[in-house]
Scaffold this motif. Sequence first.
Motif, PDB file in Angstrom:
ATOM      1  N   ASP A  35     -28.076 -24.495-126.868  1.00  0.00           N
ATOM      2  CA  ASP A  35     -26.778 -25.158-126.704  1.00  0.00           C
ATOM      3  C   ASP A  35     -26.557 -25.623-125.264  1.00  0.00           C
ATOM      4  OD1 ASP A  35     -26.326 -24.595-129.343  1.00  0.00           O
ATOM      5  OD2 ASP A  35     -24.726 -23.124-129.006  1.00  0.00           O
ATOM      6  N   VAL A  36     -26.879 -24.763-124.310  1.00  0.00           N
ATOM      7  CA  VAL A  36     -26.706 -25.132-122.896  1.00  0.00           C
ATOM      8  C   VAL A  36     -27.583 -26.329-122.563  1.00  0.00           C
ATOM      9  CG1 VAL A  36     -26.993 -24.389-120.505  1.00  0.00           C
ATOM     10  CG2 VAL A  36     -26.197 -22.749-122.206  1.00  0.00           C
ATOM     11  N   THR A  37     -28.844 -26.268-122.990  1.00  0.00           N
ATOM     12  CA  THR A  37     -29.786 -27.336-122.670  1.00  0.00           C
ATOM     13  C   THR A  37     -29.360 -28.654-123.320  1.00  0.00           C
ATOM     14  OG1 THR A  37     -31.463 -25.583-122.669  1.00  0.00           O
ATOM     15  CG2 THR A  37     -32.251 -27.844-122.501  1.00  0.00           C
ATOM     16  N   GLU A  38     -28.897 -28.570-124.569  1.00  0.00           N
ATOM     17  CA  GLU A  38     -28.376 -29.769-125.257  1.00  0.00           C
ATOM     18  C   GLU A  38     -27.182 -30.359-124.491  1.00  0.00           C
ATOM     19  OE1 GLU A  38     -29.338 -31.361-127.926  1.00  0.00           O
ATOM     20  OE2 GLU A  38     -30.621 -30.008-129.092  1.00  0.00           O
ATOM     21  N   HIS A  39     -26.346 -29.486-123.956  1.00  0.00           N
ATOM     22  CA  HIS A  39     -25.191 -29.934-123.173  1.00  0.00           C
ATOM     23  C   HIS A  39     -25.646 -30.747-121.963  1.00  0.00           C
ATOM     24  CE1 HIS A  39     -21.413 -29.798-120.911  1.00  0.00           C
ATOM     25  NE2 HIS A  39     -22.003 -29.134-119.938  1.00  0.00           N
ATOM     26  N   LEU A  40     -26.690 -30.266-121.282  1.00  0.00           N
ATOM     27  CA  LEU A  40     -27.204 -30.979-120.103  1.00  0.00           C
ATOM     28  C   LEU A  40     -27.843 -32.308-120.519  1.00  0.00           C
ATOM     29  CD1 LEU A  40     -28.737 -27.870-118.275  1.00  0.00           C
ATOM     30  CD2 LEU A  40     -26.682 -29.150-117.590  1.00  0.00           C
ATOM     31  N   ILE A  41     -28.582 -32.290-121.628  1.00  0.00           N
ATOM     32  CA  ILE A  41     -29.199 -33.520-122.134  1.00  0.00           C
ATOM     33  C   ILE A  41     -28.108 -34.526-122.504  1.00  0.00           C
ATOM     34  CG2 ILE A  41     -30.587 -34.508-124.001  1.00  0.00           C
ATOM     35  CD1 ILE A  41     -32.084 -31.758-124.099  1.00  0.00           C
ATOM     36  N   GLY A  42     -27.048 -34.032-123.131  1.00  0.00           N
ATOM     37  CA  GLY A  42     -25.939 -34.894-123.549  1.00  0.00           C
ATOM     38  C   GLY A  42     -25.247 -35.571-122.371  1.00  0.00           C
ATOM     39  N   LEU A  43     -25.359 -34.997-121.193  1.00  0.00           N
ATOM     40  CA  LEU A  43     -24.767 -35.597-119.991  1.00  0.00           C
ATOM     41  C   LEU A  43     -25.725 -36.586-119.326  1.00  0.00           C
ATOM     42  CD1 LEU A  43     -23.138 -32.356-118.518  1.00  0.00           C
ATOM     43  CD2 LEU A  43     -21.921 -34.308-119.514  1.00  0.00           C
ATOM     44  N   GLY A  44     -26.875 -36.844-119.970  1.00  0.00           N
ATOM     45  CA  GLY A  44     -27.798 -37.849-119.457  1.00  0.00           C
ATOM     46  C   GLY A  44     -28.833 -37.320-118.487  1.00  0.00           C
ATOM     47  N   ARG A  45     -28.936 -36.005-118.345  1.00  0.00           N
ATOM     48  CA  ARG A  45     -29.934 -35.448-117.427  1.00  0.00           C
ATOM     49  C   ARG A  45     -31.299 -35.462-118.120  1.00  0.00           C
ATOM     50  NH1 ARG A  45     -26.973 -34.403-112.469  1.00  0.00           N
ATOM     51  NH2 ARG A  45     -24.881 -34.915-113.220  1.00  0.00           N
ATOM     52  N   ALA A  46     -32.343 -35.748-117.333  1.00  0.00           N
ATOM     53  CA  ALA A  46     -33.672 -35.923-117.932  1.00  0.00           C
ATOM     54  C   ALA A  46     -34.720 -35.010-117.306  1.00  0.00           C
ATOM     55  CB  ALA A  46     -34.119 -37.381-117.790  1.00  0.00           C
ATOM     56  N   ARG A  47     -34.416 -34.472-116.105  1.00  0.00           N
ATOM     57  CA  ARG A  47     -35.358 -33.538-115.472  1.00  0.00           C
ATOM     58  C   ARG A  47     -34.669 -32.178-115.357  1.00  0.00           C
ATOM     59  NH1 ARG A  47     -35.122 -37.837-112.402  1.00  0.00           N
ATOM     60  NH2 ARG A  47     -34.214 -36.707-110.632  1.00  0.00           N
ATOM     61  N   ILE A  48     -34.660 -31.487-116.477  1.00  0.00           N
ATOM     62  CA  ILE A  48     -33.895 -30.236-116.573  1.00  0.00           C
ATOM     63  C   ILE A  48     -34.817 -29.040-116.366  1.00  0.00           C
ATOM     64  CG2 ILE A  48     -32.422 -28.834-118.059  1.00  0.00           C
ATOM     65  CD1 ILE A  48     -31.782 -31.503-119.574  1.00  0.00           C
ATOM     66  N   ALA A  49     -34.565 -28.281-115.319  1.00  0.00           N
ATOM     67  CA  ALA A  49     -35.380 -27.096-115.034  1.00  0.00           C
ATOM     68  C   ALA A  49     -34.741 -25.849-115.635  1.00  0.00           C
ATOM     69  CB  ALA A  49     -35.538 -26.910-113.528  1.00  0.00           C
ATOM     70  N   ALA A  50     -35.585 -24.862-115.960  1.00  0.00           N
ATOM     71  CA  ALA A  50     -35.114 -23.536-116.356  1.00  0.00           C
ATOM     72  C   ALA A  50     -35.399 -22.582-115.208  1.00  0.00           C
ATOM     73  CB  ALA A  50     -35.815 -23.070-117.618  1.00  0.00           C
ATOM     74  N   LEU A  51     -34.405 -21.758-114.843  1.00  0.00           N
ATOM     75  CA  LEU A  51     -34.584 -20.793-113.746  1.00  0.00           C
ATOM     76  C   LEU A  51     -34.288 -19.404-114.303  1.00  0.00           C
ATOM     77  CD1 LEU A  51     -33.014 -21.207-110.151  1.00  0.00           C
ATOM     78  CD2 LEU A  51     -33.610 -19.031-111.207  1.00  0.00           C
ATOM     79  N   GLY A  52     -35.352 -18.558-114.372  1.00  0.00           N
ATOM     80  CA  GLY A  52     -35.101 -17.205-114.860  1.00  0.00           C
ATOM     81  C   GLY A  52     -36.162 -16.647-115.801  1.00  0.00           C
ATOM     82  N   ALA A  53     -37.290 -17.360-115.965  1.00  0.00           N
ATOM     83  CA  ALA A  53     -38.371 -16.787-116.771  1.00  0.00           C
ATOM     84  C   ALA A  53     -38.891 -15.533-116.068  1.00  0.00           C
ATOM     85  CB  ALA A  53     -39.491 -17.800-116.948  1.00  0.00           C
ATOM     86  N   GLN A  54     -39.425 -14.595-116.852  1.00  0.00           N
ATOM     87  CA  GLN A  54     -39.869 -13.306-116.286  1.00  0.00           C
ATOM     88  C   GLN A  54     -41.209 -12.895-116.857  1.00  0.00           C
ATOM     89  OE1 GLN A  54     -36.335 -10.955-117.300  1.00  0.00           O
ATOM     90  NE2 GLN A  54     -36.028 -10.622-115.106  1.00  0.00           N
ATOM     91  N   ASP A  55     -42.052 -12.346-115.984  1.00  0.00           N
ATOM     92  CA  ASP A  55     -43.333 -11.813-116.430  1.00  0.00           C
ATOM     93  C   ASP A  55     -43.261 -10.324-116.721  1.00  0.00           C
ATOM     94  OD1 ASP A  55     -44.840 -14.102-116.355  1.00  0.00           O
ATOM     95  OD2 ASP A  55     -45.293 -13.892-114.220  1.00  0.00           O
ATOM     96  N   ASN A  56     -42.289  -9.645-116.079  1.00  0.00           N
ATOM     97  CA  ASN A  56     -42.345  -8.187-116.013  1.00  0.00           C
ATOM     98  C   ASN A  56     -41.483  -7.466-117.045  1.00  0.00           C
ATOM     99  OD1 ASN A  56     -40.103  -9.313-114.772  1.00  0.00           O
ATOM    100  ND2 ASN A  56     -39.851  -7.607-113.370  1.00  0.00           N
ATOM    101  N   SER A  57     -40.921  -8.200-118.000  1.00  0.00           N
ATOM    102  CA  SER A  57     -40.010  -7.581-118.951  1.00  0.00           C
ATOM    103  C   SER A  57     -40.637  -7.480-120.333  1.00  0.00           C
ATOM    104  CB  SER A  57     -38.740  -8.416-119.043  1.00  0.00           C
ATOM    105  OG  SER A  57     -38.090  -8.207-120.266  1.00  0.00           O
ATOM    106  N   ALA A  58     -40.534  -6.294-120.932  1.00  0.00           N
ATOM    107  CA  ALA A  58     -41.002  -6.148-122.305  1.00  0.00           C
ATOM    108  C   ALA A  58     -39.879  -6.421-123.293  1.00  0.00           C
ATOM    109  CB  ALA A  58     -41.550  -4.737-122.532  1.00  0.00           C
ATOM    110  N   SER A  59     -38.646  -6.225-122.842  1.00  0.00           N
ATOM    111  CA  SER A  59     -37.513  -6.281-123.761  1.00  0.00           C
ATOM    112  C   SER A  59     -36.357  -7.139-123.277  1.00  0.00           C
ATOM    113  CB  SER A  59     -36.976  -4.873-124.020  1.00  0.00           C
ATOM    114  OG  SER A  59     -37.968  -4.051-124.531  1.00  0.00           O
ATOM    115  N   GLY A  60     -36.473  -7.748-122.119  1.00  0.00           N
ATOM    116  CA  GLY A  60     -35.384  -8.562-121.600  1.00  0.00           C
ATOM    117  C   GLY A  60     -35.181  -9.809-122.446  1.00  0.00           C
ATOM    118  N   THR A  61     -34.096 -10.530-122.123  1.00  0.00           N
ATOM    119  CA  THR A  61     -33.758 -11.691-122.927  1.00  0.00           C
ATOM    120  C   THR A  61     -34.456 -12.966-122.472  1.00  0.00           C
ATOM    121  OG1 THR A  61     -31.836 -11.811-121.497  1.00  0.00           O
ATOM    122  CG2 THR A  61     -31.491 -10.932-123.702  1.00  0.00           C
TER     123      THR A  61
END
Lengths: 331, 331
Positions: free
Chosen positions: B164-190
């Motif tokens: 939903d968040v990403t669709e919101h950004l796309i809907g505003l015309g943004r085309a280079r949308i980065a994600a900040l917060g991927a994790q290598d060290n979590s077995a159970s995080g979101t």
Amino acid sequence: MSLRDIARLAGVSVKTVSNVVNGYAHVSPETRAKVEKVLAELDYRPNLSARNLRRGRTGVIALALPELDAPYFAELSRFVIDAAAEHRWLVVIEQTDGGLDRERQALDGVRDHRVDGVILTPFAIGAEELAARTDDTALVLLGERIHDGPADHVAIDNVRAARDVTEHLIGLGRARIAALGAQDNSASGTAPLRLAGYRQALAEHGLPETVAKVERYHRAEGAAAMAGLLALDPRPDAVFCFNDLLALGAMRTILAAGLRVPEDIALAGLDDIEDGRYSTPTLTTVAPDKAELARIAVDLLRQRIDGRPGQPPREARAGYRLVPRESTLGR
Amino acid sequence: MSLRDIARLAGVSVKTVSNVVNGYAHVSPETRAKVEKVLAELDYRPNLSARNLRRGRTGVIALALPELDAPYFAELSRFVIDAAAEHRWLVVIEQTDGGLDRERQALDGVRDHRVDGVILTPFAIGAEELAARTDDTALVLLGERIHDGPADHVAIDNVRAARDVTEHLIGLGRARIAALGAQDNSASGTAPLRLAGYRQALAEHGLPETVAKVERYHRAEGAAAMAGLLALDPRPDAVFCFNDLLALGAMRTILAAGLRVPEDIALAGLDDIEDGRYSTPTLTTVAPDKAELARIAVDLLRQRIDGRPGQPPREARAGYRLVPRESTLGR
């Protein structure tokens, strides 16, 4: 595996092992490390429930504070939980919302003596009622304005901290310095102390005072009170907010009105919550030593629980420092 | 004053009084109010310690979470404490710092079974270890990505929320949308769920992905990771941060670099902590229904404690809503 076996393996006395397992003081760090190494190797886990029952203890203390979702209290709670863990205590958190009834409940040992002691940050309850208390649950007061009162007490020097902030604003050449955060509804809150420090500094420099009141120390109230200050003519050129949440709310109002911080209005808070280190501009504040506050509170409670009744209450002070940032210094 | 006397005064059965005093369900709100009125008039206080001992209960539950001083967890804890109070439970808070050992300790009923049940937000511990758990302390998992797993579980739909968040950004015309917060060290995080939702939305629109990793969800890491994204050429025109703290750190970096939010870079977070409602610009986010998360977690735990062992684990969902603010919409 008995304490005797552990003592033999660690090369210390049974009494020393007992002191370590029970978390008592009077054990040198080296000896403690030696015993804990053996305990870890044996995966020794004391039967705390049984021991606590035997001693008439629950092994649980309560931290009663106005609200956990105010960042200052959340940060402080982290340190209290860490300090309590050193004594193998669990920490129950009670939220009073600054209400008289809920503070009274906390004073009664949290619902039927299920805790060994209480660390309370009071707001509504007064010194007189505290002095008249008959419940004998161990009590430490944390961070409010009841001094020389009826219980052990630890806080920073709020009067001096407030004077330091105000002096800082005066030193930057500001002449119309408002205080945001006075309170009518608190018997034990810190507002009167911070107001006194603000007034001392102004009086020394012959500057006039402007005081905005709030009921609670939330962002929303800081934002609303700041709108009132902006309507003054002339408006203030600096505002000392009595906590960081009020200051962050006030900052929002100033920036949303198209004014600049600090060029048009310099802004300072108190608490040094993390939010103010990442706001734009970053927030000038006073940083109480929260780890020290927590450590002293837990130490006082420990001594009160282990000590004899009737020992006179003690006063303790934790340190603080002024942290000037962009909201007064500019970028 | 016996239960029988109270029943007579309230005009209900002894069993009903017992149900009310014990906080059991199956009592109509009207009947409960009637009984509680009599209890209040008599200033009746049940001897909880004695009753709990008789039932083999402590009357205390544990809430084990990574860190109390992250505002999302502080806000969630407030609701859990409030929901638990309805059952006359006290809440011990355990901070795991997302560490495997401390999560294991919490799973063992918090230091020697001093609690009746545990609500755990796991980060490091995995589904396999949870399934192999032998301790029978009642357990509910709150808000992470272990689904259809070994214990009762409640969370929002993280994949859909991120989409939903990403669709919101796309809907505003943004085309280079980065994600900040991927994790290598979590077995159970979101993080993996939020990454999946982000990717789904990009894939539907044929847009490229840019992913910045962090170890923890703190402002400082958001600020640092954002500096890395600003160095890209071309740099992103929007960033979806996996929580609000990361987003507030990123906002600081963008503004300190002299760029504008959202004109140069639109910014969105997730959690709806209060900070983001007062930042300038205010922060677009996803608001999980924290009160509902807490209420469901406590209800599941209550049923698990009162129920028979061996009942199959249950999955529950709490609601959320997208909250667009100035950091994507502009002022």
